[in-house]
Design a protein around this motif. Structure first.
Motif, PDB file in Angstrom:
ATOM      1  N   GLN A 127     -52.861  -5.258 -39.886  1.00  0.00           N
ATOM      2  CA  GLN A 127     -54.038  -4.142 -40.171  1.00  0.00           C
ATOM      3  C   GLN A 127     -55.367  -4.369 -39.385  1.00  0.00           C
TER       4      GLN A 127
ATOM      5  N   HIS B 137     -62.070  -1.785 -40.385  1.00  0.00           N
ATOM      6  CA  HIS B 137     -60.822  -2.751 -41.384  1.00  0.00           C
ATOM      7  C   HIS B 137     -60.601  -4.474 -40.501  1.00  0.00           C
TER       8      HIS B 137
ATOM      9  N   ALA C 159     -59.975  -7.115 -42.731  1.00  0.00           N
ATOM     10  CA  ALA C 159     -58.878  -7.977 -43.447  1.00  0.00           C
ATOM     11  C   ALA C 159     -59.579  -9.578 -43.547  1.00  0.00           C
TER      12      ALA C 159
END
Lengths: 238, 238
Positions: free
Chosen positions: B90, B115, B119
């Motif tokens: 990710q 992100h 994750a």
């Protein structure tokens, strides 16, 4: 202590040793040796991990027998717990030190964070951040949780005070405390492999990052940020 | 896939199923099931810890037999490794996404950090940050180290680019990257117990802290800081 025994006065008129003083000295001696056991344990846990370390290993490192180790601590669990306490005690001492300083809360927070960083970079760092995961007896686990929570709330309190006295920018105290403590706790994961800086240097570098943030100070607030945010949005929908 | 089978056109003139398409679908079906196995493993590792989880537990959670699990992965070690990869993928995808965006590096970094935070707050978070400590076979450990190092250097690179394009304040890229990643990695340690915010909300809150820093923006640079620093010093020597 030795220098007192061989002082001229003692030679001239040797005093009858006070049984109380002797007892105090024995206690202090025990305390010093107990500390050495805890420090040796911390080093072994660092080196081989908690579950791969036996009391025999710790005794061997100290060049004593296992029963000698048992004279100072009752179990390996207690040793880990004591290593944890030795680490967090450095942070608790920092809170006490800054409590009555007549300076803005951000300066008090920075002082605490510096001590925090140094503690995590010390031999007790691994035990501080990992003791809770090692299936310790419930009473010890609860105590660890309580001490951690106390530190967390101490940091949040300083953040709130800083927002009130204007030395800290308005923020979410809980998330900010989690971000700061997380960055510092993580030092224990990488510092064993990368020791190019001292604990104090790392702590200083981290406090500089926390204080200043990524955004340059010279930029007029909001302008570049808003402009680039719009550009990111339009680029993302392309 | 099901909707295609029952579409009016298919009813009117049922096509001979292409053996190639069937093979592709079987492959995709296997991929979907393999993902389900990895996701179930991540949840079990989160819940009980890696060493306390058996392949039987994972099979039981999926309501399949252990041989069925072995059809998708060869060992528990491989499962942990795959969980790690699923998490870091990710972050790697985020680096790819922002690579060609024509925006200042700080905005690209922020997108990656968001992100990253999401994750670590996902079911793969624990595996991402703890896989390396679980005595995996050397080849897997090396691969994990390489992927982690790639992410670390990606963050440092964006920081350096930000300092160059003026969107990030002058700083030590290595220490700054360690502080940011550490704060985000640590989410995996507390998020299981405190789920009052979503992963995206936490990631956003953290990026706000990283960006702005603790020092208020409205304060003239240096003035309050220098004054309070002098006061801390004089208070400390009292």
């Amino acid at each position: 202590m030795n220098s007192r025994r061989i002082s001229p006065r003692a030679k001239a008129a040797p005093a009858v040793p006070s049984p109380w003083r002797a007892s105090r000295e024995r206690l202090r001696d025990r305390e010093v040796k107990r500390e050495a056991v805890i420090r040796a344990a911390a080093r072994e846990f660092n080196l081989k991990g908690y579950h791969n370390t036996s009391l025999d290993d710790i005794a061997a490192r100290l060049e004593v027998t296992k029963p000698t180790v048992y004279y100072y601590v009752t179990s390996k669990e207690q040793l880990l717990f004591e290593c944890f306490v030795a680490g967090v005690e450095q942070i608790r001492a920092a809170f006490r030190e800054v409590r009555d300083l007549a300076v803005p809360a951000r300066e008090r927070l920075n002082a605490v964070l510096r001590h925090y960083g140094e503690a995590v970079a010390s031999e007790f760092g691994w035990c501080m951040v990992r003791a809770e995961d090692q299936d310790l007896p419930p009473a010890m686990s609860r105590h660890i949780k309580t001490l951690k929570s106390e530190i967390d709330h101490g940091i949040r309190r300083l953040i709130k005070e800083g927002v009130q006295d204007g030395s800290i920018a308005s923020c979410d105290p809980k998330m900010t405390a989690f971000a700061l403590a997380g960055a510092l706790n993580w030092i224990a994961h990488w510092y064993r492999e990368d020791r190019s800086l001292t604990g104090a240097e790392i702590a200083d570098a981290f406090v500089t990052v926390f204080e200043g943030g990524l955004r340059p100070r010279s930029t007029p607030q909001g302008s570049v940020r808003e402009r680039t945010r719009r550009r990111v949005r339009s680029a993302a929908v392309r």
